[in-house]
Design an enzyme around this catalytic site. Structure first.
Site, PDB file in Angstrom:
ATOM      1  CG  ASP A 148      17.224 -34.310 -39.250  1.00 13.90           C
ATOM      2  OD1 ASP A 148      16.899 -33.777 -38.181  1.00 13.90           O
ATOM      3  OD2 ASP A 148      17.895 -33.738 -40.129  1.00 13.90           O
ATOM      4  N   GLY A 197      19.793 -32.949 -29.671  1.00 16.34           N
ATOM      5  CA  GLY A 197      19.988 -33.019 -28.212  1.00 16.34           C
ATOM      6  C   GLY A 197      18.773 -32.612 -27.392  1.00 16.34           C
ATOM      7  CG  ASP A 218      22.938 -28.983 -38.592  1.00 13.75           C
ATOM      8  OD1 ASP A 218      22.346 -29.694 -37.759  1.00 13.75           O
ATOM      9  OD2 ASP A 218      22.607 -28.901 -39.785  1.00 13.75           O
TER      10      ASP A 218
HETATM   11  C1  GAL Z   1      19.768 -31.202 -40.377  1.00 15.17           C
HETATM   12  C2  GAL Z   1      20.784 -32.175 -39.818  1.00 15.17           C
HETATM   13  C3  GAL Z   1      21.953 -32.238 -40.767  1.00 15.17           C
HETATM   14  C4  GAL Z   1      21.461 -32.695 -42.133  1.00 15.17           C
HETATM   15  C5  GAL Z   1      20.330 -31.784 -42.622  1.00 15.17           C
HETATM   16  C6  GAL Z   1      19.695 -32.322 -43.891  1.00 15.17           C
HETATM   17  O1  GAL Z   1      18.677 -31.137 -39.510  1.00 15.17           O
HETATM   18  O2  GAL Z   1      21.178 -31.773 -38.544  1.00 15.17           O
HETATM   19  O3  GAL Z   1      22.948 -33.105 -40.271  1.00 15.17           O
HETATM   20  O4  GAL Z   1      21.024 -34.023 -42.036  1.00 15.17           O
HETATM   21  O5  GAL Z   1      19.316 -31.663 -41.643  1.00 15.17           O
HETATM   22  O6  GAL Z   1      18.620 -31.552 -44.336  1.00 15.17           O
END
Ligand code: GAL
Length: 396
Positions: A148, A197, A218
């Protein structure tokens, strides 16, 4: 086609697909299926939640329906030890033992990190420790990594201020680095990119070894957010296929205030999109209704179709949208969605059969109803309540 001839064609098609897949694609030859901790547990997830989930994936039948990855999202991370190895925090006392437990249930274990110094929830990221972390994951027996962007965005802005092309190159390099680190371990791990994306990731995701990449920000447990994300995937279908999938984010089926129609709408759309199916609900509280949506074999078979063709929109009129995808056995899956706030009966709308390659009325089945409905022609006027979907399979 006679049933036997159809069965033979199906078999031949399935085996020729398997034979033509490159080794890297075999890992996610169909969209990955499993469960992820974030949508329900978020930062509260513990070792016990993962064990309970593993038990329940087995006892509810989810594992046998295909949900095999148990993915721990953010907030498992501890600090680094003196040699720089990542450790777990007090919520996850022994990752290897947890991994052994999950594997003993016939399931696979996934984990989460960031190319930045910190993850989104501000836990330790992998920056500068990529090879070490990949090896630690391999030693633990990890089968899947969600990587991420988060903290790395800060570094991109600091190192290349106001230089978007350079920032984007840094991002690709960071994803490539972890891909190489995973390869070096020799352990197969599904590689899931999460950078919302940016920079048309679908265009370059496969080059950095991605098996799937998030295409959006999200999801959350509301109908509107889910529908906006899912229905915005039109045009991305050419980038998906065996081994490399668009990921419109994890399922919210059974979360929030989703009602029965909305749960089916969500599952129908994700099945049509050949999207990864990562359930995100609390399995200790799964109702029979939610279980029946997540585990519908015919719907899952469309999602997991070996052809891997993601659907695209073939018609829209206000709140009504019709999407279609070809399936490997020569049939066509068609979904009709009502995103509106009222019941719809299609009035002057009919399925654009010519566009789908049918010169005469095809046979069709209603997938959720599990019913053969004869021949489909302009007289087919189903009623679609608010926020509902119909899923059909059409064949000559
Ligand atoms: C976001 C991600 C989520 C989750 C979250 C955890 O950036 O899109 O799916 O993983 O971080 O902190």
């Amino acid at each position: 086609m006679k049933p036997n001839a159809l069965r033979l064609t199906l078999l031949l098609l399935a085996s020729s697909f398997a034979a033509t897949l490159a080794p890297a694609q075999k890992l996610a030859a169909t969209p990955p299926m499993g469960w992820n901790s974030w949508n329900y547990f978020a930062g509260r997830v513990t070792d016990k939640d993962i064990r309970d989930t593993a038990d329940l994936l087995v006892s509810t039948g989810m594992r046998d329906a295909g949900y095999v990855y148990v993915n721990i999202d953010d907030t498992w991370e501890g600090k680094r030890d003196a040699q720089g190895h990542i450790t777990t925090n007090e919520k996850f006392p022994d990752m290897k033992a947890l991994s052994d437990y999950v594997h003993s249930k016939g399931l696979k274990l996934g984990i989460y990190s960031s190319p930045g110094d910190q993850t989104c929830a501000r836990y330790e990221g992998s920056l500068g420790h990529e090879y070490q972390d990949a090896q630690t994951y391999a030693d633990w027996g990890i089968d899947y990594l969600k990587y991420d962007l988060c903290g790395f965005g800060k570094k991109m802005k600091a190192d290349a201020p106001n230089d978007l092309p350079k920032q984007n190159q840094m991002m690709r390099d960071a994803y490539m680095l972890m891909h190489k680190a995973i390869l070096k371990t020799g352990r197969p791990m599904v590689y899931s990119l999460c950078q919302y994306g940016f920079d048309a990731v679908w265009d370059w995701g496969p080059e950095v070894g991605a098996n799937l990449w998030r295409t959006t920000g999200d999801i959350n447990a509301t109908f509107d957010r889910m529908a906006v994300i899912g229905l915005n995937q039109d045009g991305l279908e050419k980038f998906a296929g065996p081994g490399h999938w668009n990921d419109p984010d994890m399922l919210e089926v059974g979360n929030g205030k989703f009602n029965a129609a909305e749960n089916r709408f969500h599952m129908t759309l994700w099945a049509m999109l050949a999207a990864p199916l990562l359930a995100g609900n609390d399995l200790t509280k799964m109702t029979p209704e939610v279980g029946s949506v997540l585990m519908n074999k015919r719907v899952i078979a469309i999602n997991q179709d070996p052809g891997g063709h993601q659907a695209h929109r073939v018609y829209q009129e206000g709140p009504i949208q019709i999407w279609a995808r070809p399936l490997a056995n020569g049939t066509t899956a068609v979904a009709i969605f009502n995103t509106g706030e009222d019941t719809h009966y299609l009035r002057n709308i009919s399925i654009p059969l010519d566009k789908l390659g049918f010169s005469k009325a095809p046979h069709f089945t209603d997938v959720w109803a599990n019913q053969e409905l004869g021949r489909l022609d302009a007289k087919y006027k189903p009623t679609l309540p608010k926020h509902s979907a119909i899923l059909l399979v059409l064949f000559p």
